[in-house]
Motif scaffolding. Structure first.
Motif, PDB file in Angstrom:
ATOM      1  N   HIS A 131       0.862  -1.176   0.000  1.00 61.27           N
ATOM      2  CA  HIS A 131       0.000   0.000   0.000  1.00 61.27           C
ATOM      3  C   HIS A 131       0.902   1.230   0.000  1.00 61.27           C
ATOM      4  O   HIS A 131       1.702   1.420   0.924  1.00 61.27           O
ATOM      5  CB  HIS A 131      -0.912   0.009   1.226  1.00 61.27           C
ATOM      6  CG  HIS A 131      -2.138  -0.828   1.076  1.00 61.27           C
ATOM      7  ND1 HIS A 131      -2.083  -2.200   0.988  1.00 61.27           N
ATOM      8  CD2 HIS A 131      -3.462  -0.483   0.962  1.00 61.27           C
ATOM      9  CE1 HIS A 131      -3.328  -2.659   0.847  1.00 61.27           C
ATOM     10  NE2 HIS A 131      -4.179  -1.641   0.817  1.00 61.27           N
ATOM     11  N   TRP A 141      -7.536   6.238   4.388  1.00 58.28           N
ATOM     12  CA  TRP A 141      -8.409   6.500   3.242  1.00 58.28           C
ATOM     13  C   TRP A 141      -8.300   7.973   2.866  1.00 58.28           C
ATOM     14  O   TRP A 141      -8.706   8.849   3.633  1.00 58.28           O
ATOM     15  CB  TRP A 141      -9.883   6.209   3.595  1.00 58.28           C
ATOM     16  CG  TRP A 141     -10.268   4.768   3.533  1.00 58.28           C
ATOM     17  CD1 TRP A 141      -9.439   3.693   3.411  1.00 58.28           C
ATOM     18  CD2 TRP A 141     -11.600   4.238   3.599  1.00 58.28           C
ATOM     19  NE1 TRP A 141     -10.163   2.529   3.397  1.00 58.28           N
ATOM     20  CE2 TRP A 141     -11.495   2.839   3.506  1.00 58.28           C
ATOM     21  CE3 TRP A 141     -12.864   4.810   3.726  1.00 58.28           C
ATOM     22  CZ2 TRP A 141     -12.613   1.997   3.547  1.00 58.28           C
ATOM     23  CZ3 TRP A 141     -13.981   3.983   3.760  1.00 58.28           C
ATOM     24  CH2 TRP A 141     -13.841   2.587   3.672  1.00 58.28           C
ATOM     25  N   HIS A 197      -5.640   3.510  -5.127  1.00 61.48           N
ATOM     26  CA  HIS A 197      -6.464   3.259  -3.933  1.00 61.48           C
ATOM     27  C   HIS A 197      -7.728   4.116  -4.035  1.00 61.48           C
ATOM     28  O   HIS A 197      -7.962   4.765  -5.065  1.00 61.48           O
ATOM     29  CB  HIS A 197      -5.638   3.555  -2.666  1.00 61.48           C
ATOM     30  CG  HIS A 197      -6.156   2.858  -1.451  1.00 61.48           C
ATOM     31  ND1 HIS A 197      -6.787   3.522  -0.430  1.00 61.48           N
ATOM     32  CD2 HIS A 197      -6.161   1.535  -1.097  1.00 61.48           C
ATOM     33  CE1 HIS A 197      -7.155   2.637   0.496  1.00 61.48           C
ATOM     34  NE2 HIS A 197      -6.781   1.421   0.120  1.00 61.48           N
ATOM     35  N   HIS A 198      -8.543   4.122  -2.975  1.00 54.78           N
ATOM     36  CA  HIS A 198      -9.843   4.807  -3.062  1.00 54.78           C
ATOM     37  C   HIS A 198      -9.723   6.297  -3.378  1.00 54.78           C
ATOM     38  O   HIS A 198     -10.669   6.898  -3.878  1.00 54.78           O
ATOM     39  CB  HIS A 198     -10.637   4.636  -1.756  1.00 54.78           C
ATOM     40  CG  HIS A 198     -10.733   3.221  -1.263  1.00 54.78           C
ATOM     41  ND1 HIS A 198     -10.780   2.137  -2.111  1.00 54.78           N
ATOM     42  CD2 HIS A 198     -10.793   2.706  -0.002  1.00 54.78           C
ATOM     43  CE1 HIS A 198     -10.875   1.022  -1.388  1.00 54.78           C
ATOM     44  NE2 HIS A 198     -10.874   1.349  -0.109  1.00 54.78           N
ATOM     45  N   TYR A 227      -3.483  -3.899  -7.599  1.00 49.96           N
ATOM     46  CA  TYR A 227      -4.727  -3.570  -6.886  1.00 49.96           C
ATOM     47  C   TYR A 227      -5.251  -2.312  -7.544  1.00 49.96           C
ATOM     48  O   TYR A 227      -4.534  -1.314  -7.629  1.00 49.96           O
ATOM     49  CB  TYR A 227      -4.359  -3.328  -5.432  1.00 49.96           C
ATOM     50  CG  TYR A 227      -5.376  -2.712  -4.492  1.00 49.96           C
ATOM     51  CD1 TYR A 227      -5.740  -3.379  -3.315  1.00 49.96           C
ATOM     52  CD2 TYR A 227      -5.897  -1.440  -4.695  1.00 49.96           C
ATOM     53  CE1 TYR A 227      -6.617  -2.807  -2.403  1.00 49.96           C
ATOM     54  CE2 TYR A 227      -6.788  -0.862  -3.781  1.00 49.96           C
ATOM     55  CZ  TYR A 227      -7.137  -1.552  -2.640  1.00 49.96           C
ATOM     56  OH  TYR A 227      -8.002  -0.977  -1.722  1.00 49.96           O
ATOM     57  N   ASP A 248     -11.028  -4.335  -5.008  1.00 51.43           N
ATOM     58  CA  ASP A 248     -11.602  -4.058  -3.705  1.00 51.43           C
ATOM     59  C   ASP A 248     -13.124  -3.936  -3.860  1.00 51.43           C
ATOM     60  O   ASP A 248     -13.604  -3.415  -4.860  1.00 51.43           O
ATOM     61  CB  ASP A 248     -11.013  -2.753  -3.190  1.00 51.43           C
ATOM     62  CG  ASP A 248     -11.250  -2.587  -1.735  1.00 51.43           C
ATOM     63  OD1 ASP A 248     -10.344  -2.914  -0.959  1.00 51.43           O
ATOM     64  OD2 ASP A 248     -12.363  -2.165  -1.363  1.00 51.43           O
TER      65      ASP A 248
HETATM   66  C1  FUL Z   1      -9.925  -2.586   2.072  1.00 54.30           C
HETATM   67  C2  FUL Z   1      -9.556  -1.128   1.814  1.00 54.30           C
HETATM   68  O1  FUL Z   1     -10.630  -0.258   2.161  1.00 54.30           O
HETATM   69  C3  FUL Z   1      -8.344  -0.869   2.658  1.00 54.30           C
HETATM   70  O2  FUL Z   1      -7.926   0.460   2.585  1.00 54.30           O
HETATM   71  C4  FUL Z   1      -7.237  -1.812   2.176  1.00 54.30           C
HETATM   72  O3  FUL Z   1      -6.856  -1.460   0.865  1.00 54.30           O
HETATM   73  C5  FUL Z   1      -7.703  -3.258   2.256  1.00 54.30           C
HETATM   74  C6  FUL Z   1      -6.708  -4.237   1.735  1.00 54.30           C
HETATM   75  O4  FUL Z   1      -8.910  -3.421   1.554  1.00 54.30           O
HETATM   76  O5  FUL Z   1     -11.139  -2.924   1.584  1.00 54.30           O
END
Ligand code: FUL
Length: 464
Positions: free
Chosen positions: A39, A50, A88-89, A134, A174
């Motif tokens: 990450h 986040w 990421h988000h 990811y 995700d």
């Molecule tokens: C979750 C994410 O919301 C977290 O931030 C992280 O990436 C984790 C592995 O998955 O759903």
């Protein structure tokens, strides 16, 4: 007299596989067992988990980013692949995408000419690691999020990451589906996302809560259940499912092969924070996680987040090496390798299915019994009394997951003693128990979905 030709015609046929079965991409993935999660992004620099998507991209400014250091550390630690948060988000892209302005291009890192995915994929090739990505469908930055146009943007982003960096082994989706910058949620076009992956990365496994290839294990602490089926009633699930507790065990009658991946961070958070330096998991904790993931028919996806410099922190790097050393010590000598291994029955009395096959690594050769036989026992007899506290079993999963229930006993001073009971085996099952000094160890398979087979039977004495 039988002619040699007639002898060969009398050989027993291999057991009929019982569906559902793993695909070749699954089999390659199972063999990875333990691999790294990374990450990294603006959150690293903002000490947060986040991002809102409103972060100034210039916060992303690693001073000494070195993906070779990550890859070397992971390789030395016995991790076989890396999956990185390409997005990421918060929507920030670690590669110079043409489909968002929120990316490495908008930073002063390498004067906006840098590409973390390029650096990492090159380093993975150099150090012999598989490379995975990811990509969060939830995007709190993208102006089109919440409209049909975003589904196209996301497919284009996927295409970029799957075509620019060589072979991609896993695509990690995700399940989070929150609101975007305009307050709207997105209706994700999963079939379209999947078809982009199949088109550009046909060998990659696709992960999400609901597969289609690999499933989330239903918790973020790295634990599969003791009973863990690679099978899932897949069509009842979708990413973000509220029924995620079922993912921990899978389903004995599952319709598809969707094995569990156990994700967990070496630190409390997924992203690096200096304040968590003293909270890096201990070797004891990591070993426990290993036994409850890889040892319970799952894979271990261990997150090791780079710091603000863009390096794996010294504490984490050392801990990873110590974790590797602990695994090497635990599994240094297979005590069953030199034992005499027998079985109550061998398929067609045919040497190709002999118990000795279980003493060799790999699952191409295996011991099996006749069709219709659902319970059978194997035993390892040592030359002299031998102390052990670990048993490792593997099924030849190309035949499907079969074993439902088994027990382990030890012959101590001429008497059989119960040691431990088990349910599923699957790709790998490692049993831990108090040290026992025995002349023989016996595994009795009590029930199976079809005639049982085992590819591996090993035993160890682990001093730790
Ligand atoms: C979750 C994410 O919301 C977290 O931030 C992280 O990436 C984790 C592995 O998955 O759903």
């Amino acid at each position: 007299m039988l002619s040699p030709f007639m002898v060969t015609t009398f050989l027993a046929a291999p057991p009929t596989p019982i569906e559902p079965l793993p695909s070749p991409r699954h089999l390659a993935w199972h063999r990875l067992e333990t691999y790294a999660f990374v990450h990294f992004g603006p959150n690293t620099f903002m000490n947060q988990e986040w991002g809102s998507g409103r972060e100034d991209p210039s916060v992303f400014n690693p001073t000494a980013l070195d993906c070779r250091q990550w890859a070397k550390t992971f390789r030395d630690a016995g991790l076989n692949a890396v999956i990185i948060t390409a997005k990421h988000h918060d929507g920030f892209c670690l590669w110079p995408t043409d489909f968002s302005t929120h990316s490495v291009k908008a930073t002063s890192w390498k004067s906006g000419k840098g590409d973390v995915l390029k650096d990492l994929s090159d380093a993975c090739r150099e150090f012999g690691l598989k490379f995975g990505v990811y990509l969060s469908p939830w995007d709190r930055n993208h102006p089109t999020y919440g409209t049909p146009e975003y589904n196209v943007v996301f497919q284009e982003m996927l295409r970029e990451v799957l075509t620019r960096y060589g072979e991609v082994s896993e695509v990690w989706f995700d399940g989070a589906n929150g609101e975007g910058p305009n307050g709207k949620r997105q209706i994700y076009d999963w079939p379209a996302f999947h078809s982009v992956v199949r088109k550009y990365a046909p060998n990659a496994v696709i992960f999400s809560d609901a597969g289609p290839d690999i499933r989330w294990v239903g918790n973020e602490s790295g634990h599969a259940a003791e009973t863990n089926w690679c099978l899932l009633e897949r069509d009842r699930f979708y990413p973000g499912t509220p029924m995620y507790k079922e993912l921990t065990e899978g389903h004995e009658d599952g319709t598809h092969w969707v094995p569990a991946e156990c994700d967990v961070s070496i630190r409390p958070g997924w992203f690096y924070r200096e304040s968590e330096d003293p909270k890096v998991k201990t070797v004891e904790q990591l070993m426990d996680i290993y036994y409850r993931s890889v040892g319970q028919n799952g894979s271990l996806l261990l997150n090791v987040p780079p710091d603000k410099r863009g390096l794996i922190h010294e504490i984490d790097a050392q801990r990873l090496l110590d974790f590797k050393k602990a695994r090497d010590v635990a599994f240094a000598v297979d005590l069953v390798a030199k034992a005499k291994v027998t079985a109550t029955q061998t398929r067609g009395k045919d040497k190709r299915f002999a118990p000795a096959n279980m003493q060799k690594e790999g699952f191409d050769t295996y011991w099996a019994v006749d069709d219709g036989v659902l319970s059978a026992a194997i035993a390892a007899e040592f030359e002299s009394d031998t102390t052990l506290n670990r048993i490792l079993l593997q099924e030849p999963i190309q035949l499907g997951q079969r074993i439902r229930k088994f027990r382990v006993e030890a012959l101590v001073n001429g008497e059989w003693q119960p040691i431990v009971n088990g349910t599923t085996v699957g790709y790998k099952r490692i049993l831990r128990f108090r040290p026992v000094k025995a002349k023989k160890i016996r595994i009795t398979i009590e029930d199976a979905r079809a005639c049982p087979a085992l590819a591996r039977f090993a035993g160890y004495y682990s001093p730790i």
